[in-house]
Design an enzyme around this catalytic site. Sequence first.
Site, mmCIF file in Angstrom:
data_model
loop_
_atom_site.group_PDB
_atom_site.id
_atom_site.type_symbol
_atom_site.label_atom_id
_atom_site.label_comp_id
_atom_site.label_asym_id
_atom_site.label_seq_id
_atom_site.Cartn_x
_atom_site.Cartn_y
_atom_site.Cartn_z
ATOM 1 N N GLN A 76 153.391 90.673 -7.736
ATOM 2 C CA GLN A 76 154.675 90.065 -7.411
ATOM 3 C C GLN A 76 154.525 88.681 -6.783
ATOM 4 O O GLN A 76 153.518 88.368 -6.136
ATOM 5 C CB GLN A 76 155.442 90.982 -6.447
ATOM 6 C CG GLN A 76 155.776 92.347 -7.031
ATOM 7 C CD GLN A 76 156.858 92.290 -8.083
ATOM 8 O OE1 GLN A 76 157.868 91.618 -7.918
ATOM 9 N NE2 GLN A 76 156.660 93.006 -9.180
ATOM 10 N N ASP A 127 160.243 92.223 -6.143
ATOM 11 C CA ASP A 127 160.158 92.554 -4.724
ATOM 12 C C ASP A 127 161.440 92.125 -4.019
ATOM 13 O O ASP A 127 162.044 91.101 -4.367
ATOM 14 C CB ASP A 127 158.974 91.834 -4.079
ATOM 15 C CG ASP A 127 157.672 92.620 -4.223
ATOM 16 O OD1 ASP A 127 157.685 93.707 -4.832
ATOM 17 O OD2 ASP A 127 156.642 92.144 -3.710
ATOM 18 N N THR A 148 155.645 87.992 6.650
ATOM 19 C CA THR A 148 154.895 89.136 7.176
ATOM 20 C C THR A 148 153.642 88.622 7.856
ATOM 21 O O THR A 148 152.885 87.830 7.278
ATOM 22 C CB THR A 148 154.500 90.089 6.033
ATOM 23 O OG1 THR A 148 155.674 90.538 5.364
ATOM 24 C CG2 THR A 148 153.725 91.296 6.570
ATOM 25 N N ASP A 156 156.629 103.207 -5.149
ATOM 26 C CA ASP A 156 155.609 102.328 -5.726
ATOM 27 C C ASP A 156 154.326 102.285 -4.895
ATOM 28 O O ASP A 156 153.565 101.338 -4.993
ATOM 29 C CB ASP A 156 156.178 100.913 -5.869
ATOM 30 C CG ASP A 156 155.331 100.026 -6.782
ATOM 31 O OD1 ASP A 156 154.902 100.513 -7.835
ATOM 32 O OD2 ASP A 156 155.099 98.858 -6.432
ATOM 33 N N GLU A 207 146.287 101.096 2.221
ATOM 34 C CA GLU A 207 145.198 100.475 2.968
ATOM 35 C C GLU A 207 144.986 101.168 4.314
ATOM 36 O O GLU A 207 145.930 101.620 4.948
ATOM 37 C CB GLU A 207 145.475 98.987 3.209
ATOM 38 C CG GLU A 207 145.348 98.104 1.985
ATOM 39 C CD GLU A 207 146.570 98.156 1.073
ATOM 40 O OE1 GLU A 207 146.470 97.724 -0.090
ATOM 41 O OE2 GLU A 207 147.627 98.655 1.532
#
Length: 409
Positions: A107, A142, A222, A289, A294
């Site tokens: 994305q 997104d 972010t 999705d 992680e």
Amino acid sequence: MKLKQRVVLLAILLVIFIFTKVFLIDNLDTSAANREDQRAFQRMLAGLRVALDPRLEHTLQSPWEIAAQWVVPREVYPEDTPELGAVMHAMTTKKIIKADVGYKGTQLKALLILEGGQKVVFKPKRYARDYIVEGEPYAGYDRHNAEVAAFHLDRILGFRRAPLVVGRFVNLRTEIKPVATEQLLSTFMTVGNNTCFYGKCYYCRETEPACADGDIMEGSVTLWLPDVWPLQKHRHPWGRTYREGKLARWEYDESYCDAVKKTSPYDSGPRLLDIIDTAIFDYLIGNADRHHYESFQDDEGASMLILLDNAKSFGNPALDERSILAPLYQCCIIRVSTWNRLNYLKNGVLKSALKTAMSHDPISPVLSDPHLDALDQRLLSILATVKQCTDQFGPDVVLVEDRMTLSHL
């Protein structure tokens, strides 16, 4: 009363006393834990409003140093964060000193370096707030506002496993283009009177750019996790195949969780319970999705599942994709602390709390009302799913006590 009868009576009383004592001790331990959950919930509610205030009166550290020190193996930020408003203010106002294409992925995004050397990921606005993303639950671009909303939901649920996110408006002409790398700059174009870019990613197309309103682009930023905490990527055990006509094993094998429980790192430690927490989180936001996830490297299954990349969320408030909850209803276990928190959020509290938490964000209103209403309805579905599990297996099996001590040194 005969001696034999007295002995029998005393024995019965002794047994009753022992069972009563054990029962009371167990209940005292449980109620003490529950009381702490209740207190934590009240503290969360009291700190919901985050005013974006630049002041850091009690420290000489930069906002970036403070945020970096928050990160530990089991949380990204602590429960008590008086500096949160200052860190988020810096994220939305600090000068952009470099702009580049985003890290590898499917994305469109940009990697920005803010004054002071802090990396942030910028995701541009692609949809209006009331736009409905049709099709598969993972369809569409997104959603930048989904990242903002997901971060605040992470706070409300008490997980504290999502990196900090805040909305930001950027001027593409004056803030981005002068500091953009050649690779990013080569993807800029003008469509009508609007400045646009399409970046570099797997699904990035020159024919599908993200466009500003004139030069001003709304997006989310972010906060990049500190480099001293390198990430390790894992395939999600309940990931989808994304191939029409081909099902993943979990989609047809109801005993699939038994196999997962025999596989590292899900055979011990907190990881499987993290997977189930994440399924609850993803079901609430409508994120189907999460094919990978992680954690921190070299953790041997002890560190948290980090709630990264939540932008494929809040696409269609009318779509409740129950398969997202498969880890919960197939394993039929849940943390007691998570169960308690979900119950505290019933009766409209979740919607109200999230609306309050997002009210000071620069891009507020972050979500449309139908999405907020959908959260409350999905919460009821989660509670009903756990109830089905407890009815079948009993609460002692389903409700798992797994409270991990979190230290900030």
